[in-house]
Design an enzyme around this catalytic site. Structure first.
Site, PDB file in Angstrom:
ATOM      1  N   LYS A 111      13.067  -1.562  -2.523  1.00  0.00           N
ATOM      2  CA  LYS A 111      13.329  -1.439  -4.198  1.00  0.00           C
ATOM      3  C   LYS A 111      14.768  -1.197  -4.598  1.00  0.00           C
ATOM      4  O   LYS A 111      15.323  -0.260  -4.806  1.00  0.00           O
ATOM      5  CB  LYS A 111      12.285  -0.159  -4.684  1.00  0.00           C
ATOM      6  CG  LYS A 111      11.160  -0.269  -4.314  1.00  0.00           C
ATOM      7  CD  LYS A 111      10.127   0.771  -4.343  1.00  0.00           C
ATOM      8  CE  LYS A 111       8.654   0.527  -4.066  1.00  0.00           C
ATOM      9  NZ  LYS A 111       8.032   1.627  -3.282  1.00  0.00           N
ATOM     10  N   ASP A 117      -0.853  -4.964  -6.199  1.00  0.00           N
ATOM     11  CA  ASP A 117      -0.900  -3.336  -6.023  1.00  0.00           C
ATOM     12  C   ASP A 117      -1.438  -2.792  -7.369  1.00  0.00           C
ATOM     13  O   ASP A 117      -0.679  -2.695  -8.348  1.00  0.00           O
ATOM     14  CB  ASP A 117       0.441  -3.052  -5.402  1.00  0.00           C
ATOM     15  CG  ASP A 117       1.141  -1.940  -5.843  1.00  0.00           C
ATOM     16  OD1 ASP A 117       0.284  -1.002  -6.154  1.00  0.00           O
ATOM     17  OD2 ASP A 117       2.291  -1.571  -5.715  1.00  0.00           O
ATOM     18  N   ASP A 153      -3.905   0.609  -1.387  1.00  0.00           N
ATOM     19  CA  ASP A 153      -4.025   0.340  -2.923  1.00  0.00           C
ATOM     20  C   ASP A 153      -3.555  -1.112  -3.177  1.00  0.00           C
ATOM     21  O   ASP A 153      -3.094  -1.547  -4.491  1.00  0.00           O
ATOM     22  CB  ASP A 153      -2.864   1.342  -3.727  1.00  0.00           C
ATOM     23  CG  ASP A 153      -1.540   0.925  -3.294  1.00  0.00           C
ATOM     24  OD1 ASP A 153      -1.375   0.421  -2.240  1.00  0.00           O
ATOM     25  OD2 ASP A 153      -0.732   1.882  -3.676  1.00  0.00           O
TER      26      ASP A 153
END
Ligand code: GTP
Length: 342
Positions: A158, A215, A107
């Protein structure tokens, strides 16, 4: 040269677009997203691609077949989702992996110099080399600090708050096959949480990549990627755009409508007179009535939008839905496939 492309995620953040079309083959500027990735890989000598699929795997194969402009495509199907690491082991267990290969998240729209990444990998003798891209806000990415010799010091997935570097994991790796041997067979595993952390300061290197990187995993970024392609911020062989940077697909009728700037109208669409399609994306077979306003939204295939309706910025309308005459789909709203908005 070989590449393994991860194309088996559910793409939950792009729902309802991904309810029946997997993210890797969602139409982007009128063609399956992975087409852009395969063209880029082809420019760097890749001629053999393994597509790792699970969720809606038939739809991926239907969209791409077994050859993309001279690149051989093979499908590795998993029965249960194996995450981002398990698919590498599955391809290894099936005897499909070359000694050295690229591995990519399916992606990312990107034009990094993969050839330079491969050269760097060979120079350092790495087990794995991760492309690292610089971003302004690191909070939704894996932050990857490196030592002066390029070795990865840590893999910080993250996290909110200040980061030690603005370089993040771009989802584009060069690997030695033996990396697959470190992943257990037949189980889900994560490159980001399991494999890479175990290789820090132990064979894992970073490659500071320059160039375009996006992305496309959220509606906002999907739209940004669309506008960047239309505006030529990333090179592609898309057909000529009109003066406003828009694309209208074959068989579509848009007389009397204002298409653009930077809009995409798919194939076999009808857009009525007096309607404005501004920075919006319509997939194939969409019908829009007269005097409608569609702005910065995404409309999946076969949707019908009746006269005088409005679709506001950030809205996403699932396949086959109907927006009734005069109705408004508010900013950021999600309309489920087949739903009727009155
Ligand atoms: P979200 O649900 O919106 O997070 O999207 P996603 O499911 O695609 O997850 P994510 O964006 O983290 O995935 C990164 C890449 O890995 C994408 O190209 C996915 O298609 C792929 N991927 C994620 N999970 C799996 C899996 O279980 N199997 C395979 N083969 N690919 C996966």
């Amino acid at each position: 040269m070989q590449a393994l492309v991860l194309a088996g995620g559910e793409g939950t953040r792009l729902r309802p677009l991904t309810a029946d079309v997997p993210k890797p083959v969602l139409p982007l500027a009128g063609r399956p997203f992975l087409g852009f990735m395969l063209d880029w890989l082809g420019r760097h000598g890749v001629d053999d691609v393994l597509l790792s699929c699970g969720f809606l795997s038939d739809a991926v194969e239907e969209a791409l077949g077994d050859d993309w402009r001279g690149i051989r495509l093979r499908y590795v199907r998993e029965r249960e989702p194996l995450g981002t690491g398990g698919p590498l082991r599955l391809a290894y267990d099936e005897g499909l992996l070359d000694e050295r290969l690229y591995m990519l998240n399916g992606d990312v729209l990107c034009d990094f110099d993969l050839t330079a990444q491969r050269e760097r990998h060979a120079e350092t003798g790495a087990l794995a080399t991760i492309a690292l891209t610089a971003v302004e806000d690191t909070s939704s990415y894996g932050v990857v600090p490196t030592a002066p010799d390029g070795q990865v010091e840590a893999f910080l997935e993250k996290r909110p708050g200040p980061a030690p570097t603005n370089r993040v994991n771009a989802g584009c790796y060069l690997l030695e096959r033996e990396v697959a041997e470190r992943i257990p067979s037949g189980a889900a595993a994560s490159m980001e949480h399991d494999v890479f952390p175990s290789l820090c300061m132990n064979g894992l290197y970073g490659f500071h990549a320059e160039g375009y990187w996006m992305d496309i995993g959220t509606p906002e970024r999907y739209l940004e990627a669309t506008w960047d392609l239309l505006g030529g911020r990333i090179a592609s062989d898309l057909p000529e755009r009109d003066g406003g940077g828009s694309l209208v697909g074959e068989g579509s009728v848009v007389e009397g409508a204002r298409i653009g700037p930077k809009a995409v109208v798919g194939e076999r669409c009808v857009v009525g007179a007096g309607t404005v399609v501004d920075h919006a994306v319509l997939h194939d077979g969409v019908t829009v009535g007269e005097r409608c306003a569609l702005e910065r939204c995404i409309v999946a295939r076969d949707v019908r939008i009746e006269d005088g309706a409005r679709v506001e910025a950030g809205a996403v309308i699932g396949a086959g839905a109907v927006v009734a005459a005069g109705a408004t789909v508010g900013a950021g709203a999600r309309v489920e496939p087949g739903e009727r908005v009155g």
